[in-house]
Design an enzyme around this catalytic site. Structure first.
Site, PDB file in Angstrom:
ATOM      1  N   SER A  32       0.857  -1.194   0.000  1.00 12.00           N
ATOM      2  CA  SER A  32       0.000   0.000   0.000  1.00 12.00           C
ATOM      3  C   SER A  32       0.882   1.229   0.000  1.00 12.00           C
ATOM      4  CB  SER A  32      -0.896   0.020   1.236  1.00 12.00           C
ATOM      5  OG  SER A  32      -1.424   1.334   1.383  1.00 12.00           O
ATOM      6  N   HIS A  87      -1.225  -1.296  -4.325  1.00  8.37           N
ATOM      7  CA  HIS A  87      -2.502  -0.983  -3.681  1.00  8.37           C
ATOM      8  C   HIS A  87      -2.584   0.518  -3.390  1.00  8.37           C
ATOM      9  CE1 HIS A  87      -5.978  -2.199  -1.122  1.00  8.37           C
ATOM     10  NE2 HIS A  87      -5.568  -1.258  -0.282  1.00  8.37           N
ATOM     11  N   ASP A  97      -4.869   3.492  -1.724  1.00  2.70           N
ATOM     12  CA  ASP A  97      -5.939   3.737  -0.758  1.00  2.70           C
ATOM     13  C   ASP A  97      -6.539   5.131  -0.945  1.00  2.70           C
ATOM     14  OD1 ASP A  97      -6.090   1.357   0.920  1.00  2.70           O
ATOM     15  OD2 ASP A  97      -4.021   1.824   1.451  1.00  2.70           O
ATOM     16  N   MET A  99      -9.224   7.803   0.189  1.00  3.96           N
ATOM     17  CA  MET A  99     -10.016   8.136   1.382  1.00  3.96           C
ATOM     18  C   MET A  99     -10.625   9.525   1.234  1.00  3.96           C
ATOM     19  SD  MET A  99      -7.479   6.767   4.353  1.00  3.96           S
ATOM     20  CE  MET A  99      -6.657   5.178   4.215  1.00  3.96           C
ATOM     21  N   HIS A 118      -8.481   0.913  -3.850  1.00  7.31           N
ATOM     22  CA  HIS A 118      -9.395   0.649  -2.727  1.00  7.31           C
ATOM     23  C   HIS A 118     -10.105   1.948  -2.380  1.00  7.31           C
ATOM     24  CE1 HIS A 118      -9.570  -0.614   1.839  1.00  7.31           C
ATOM     25  NE2 HIS A 118     -10.773  -0.521   1.294  1.00  7.31           N
ATOM     26  N   MET A 143     -12.313   4.065  -0.239  1.00  2.00           N
ATOM     27  CA  MET A 143     -12.939   4.247   1.086  1.00  2.00           C
ATOM     28  C   MET A 143     -13.661   5.581   1.029  1.00  2.00           C
ATOM     29  SD  MET A 143      -9.732   2.763   3.238  1.00  2.00           S
ATOM     30  CE  MET A 143      -8.661   2.945   1.813  1.00  2.00           C
ATOM     31  N   MET A 198     -11.159  -6.517   5.587  1.00  2.00           N
ATOM     32  CA  MET A 198     -10.395  -5.534   6.367  1.00  2.00           C
ATOM     33  C   MET A 198     -10.037  -6.143   7.721  1.00  2.00           C
ATOM     34  SD  MET A 198     -10.147  -2.919   4.351  1.00  2.00           S
ATOM     35  CE  MET A 198      -9.188  -1.974   5.529  1.00  2.00           C
ATOM     36  N   ASP A 229      -6.475  -6.731   4.162  1.00  2.60           N
ATOM     37  CA  ASP A 229      -5.964  -5.362   4.220  1.00  2.60           C
ATOM     38  C   ASP A 229      -5.941  -4.862   5.661  1.00  2.60           C
ATOM     39  OD1 ASP A 229      -5.134  -2.824   3.638  1.00  2.60           O
ATOM     40  OD2 ASP A 229      -6.889  -2.283   2.444  1.00  2.60           O
TER      41      ASP A 229
HETATM   42  C1  DX5 Z   1      -6.268   1.072   5.765  1.00  5.30           C
HETATM   43  C2  DX5 Z   1      -5.826   0.856   4.332  1.00  5.30           C
HETATM   44  C3  DX5 Z   1      -4.692  -0.092   4.223  1.00  5.30           C
HETATM   45  C4  DX5 Z   1      -3.446   0.345   4.937  1.00  5.30           C
HETATM   46  C5  DX5 Z   1      -2.673  -0.862   5.359  1.00  5.30           C
HETATM   47  O1  DX5 Z   1      -7.361   1.900   5.780  1.00  5.30           O
HETATM   48  O2  DX5 Z   1      -6.888   0.362   3.553  1.00  5.30           O
HETATM   49  O3  DX5 Z   1      -4.427  -0.455   2.872  1.00  5.30           O
HETATM   50  O4  DX5 Z   1      -2.618   1.177   4.185  1.00  5.30           O
HETATM   51  O5  DX5 Z   1      -1.592  -0.431   6.113  1.00  5.30           O
HETATM   52  P1  DX5 Z   1      -0.829  -1.395   7.126  1.00  5.30           P
HETATM   53  O6  DX5 Z   1      -0.289  -2.537   6.313  1.00  5.30           O
HETATM   54  O7  DX5 Z   1       0.241  -0.508   7.650  1.00  5.30           O
HETATM   55  O8  DX5 Z   1      -1.813  -1.840   8.151  1.00  5.30           O
HETATM   56 ZN    ZN Z   2      -6.459  -0.530   1.489  1.00  7.93          ZN
END
Ligand code: DX5
Ligand code: ZN
Length: 227
Positions: free
Chosen positions: A12, A37, A39, A41, A70, A72, A141, A176
């Site tokens: 990620s 990956h 993320d 948000m 991903h 969110m 998750m 994840d």
């Molecule tokens: C959390 C994200 C993850 C995150 C994982 O909201 O969706 O992808 O970056 O990070 P680690 O591996 O540090 O838990």
């Molecule tokens: Zn993620």
């Protein structure tokens, strides 16, 4: 993107140097990352803000493997086309993000991207029971989404249940949150094949010391394959 259930490590870039995404992506791919990956948000569905479609399109120029986006965010549907146009190979939406996840998955597939559905820790496996033929990936998750580096929440039972429900369908199970060499074996054994890892891949390394990323990726993969 041919389907298989071999272990895939998906770093990620939430844990990368935000001033240097191009080189960070090149470094993790050169060091053995299978997918990248991303993320996304929105400060509404989750309490943090990251990237919009223009940033994701800029990442795409450096990704040679699979760009796994991903989302969110809520709502999701108004942004699907923009993230598909940004070059996402996989677009994952949360089952908790709206009332019409079935429609969302149809809309993702209509763009030509693979459709993923993510489940927060509090959401049961059964929430995707009627979506199995509409999805290419189920993201379990193992933290509450929003931040990297959080403590792993054990969802092994959920992964096992999903693996049974999926049967022979070509659906990936992605994990994840909090994935590292100690948590990866349990998850792989339960049936996961895509392991997202942020802090466990980027820790201790940089674009000047990319071999650290390589060692971190190999450690997670070896642990998962031995499990
Ligand atoms: C959390 C994200 C993850 C995150 C994982 O909201 O969706 O992808 O970056 O990070 P680690 O591996 O540090 O838990
Ligand atoms: Zn993620």
């Amino acid at each position: 993107m041919a389907f298989d259930r071999t272990i895939k490590i998906a770093p990620s870039i939430l844990s990368a140097d935000f001033a240097n995404f191009g080189q960070e992506i090149q470094a993790i791919e050169a060091q053995g990352a299978d997918w990248v990956h991303v993320d996304v948000m929105d400060g509404h569905f989750v309490p943090n803000l990251t990237f919009g479609p223009p940033a994701v399109a800029a990442f795409r120029k450096h990704v040679k493997t699979v760009m796994d986006v991903h989302l969110m965010i809520a709502p999701v549907d108004p942004y699907i086309e923009a993230f598909a146009n940004a070059g996402a190979d996989v677009i994952t939406a949360h089952v908790e993000a709206g009332a019409h996840i079935h429609r969302t998955l149809q809309a993702i597939r209509a763009t030509g991207a693979k459709a993923g559905v993510a489940l927060n820790p509090g959401t049961p496996a059964e929430a995707v029971e009627h979506l199995l033929d509409l999805t290419d990936l189920i993201c379990v998750m193992t933290v509450n989404p929003g931040f990297g580096g959080q403590k792993f929440i054990d969802m092994t039972g959920k992964v096992r249940r999903l693996r049974e429900m999926i049967g022979d369908r070509p659906v990936h199970i992605e994990i994840d949150g909090g994935v590292d060499p100690t948590t990866a074996p349990l998850l792989a054994e339960a049936g996961a094949d895509v392991l997202v890892a942020g802090s466990a891949v980027f820790k201790g390394g940089s674009v000047d010391t990319p071999e650290v990323y390589g060692a971190n990726i190999r450690a997670i993969r070896a642990a998962a394959e031995g499990g």
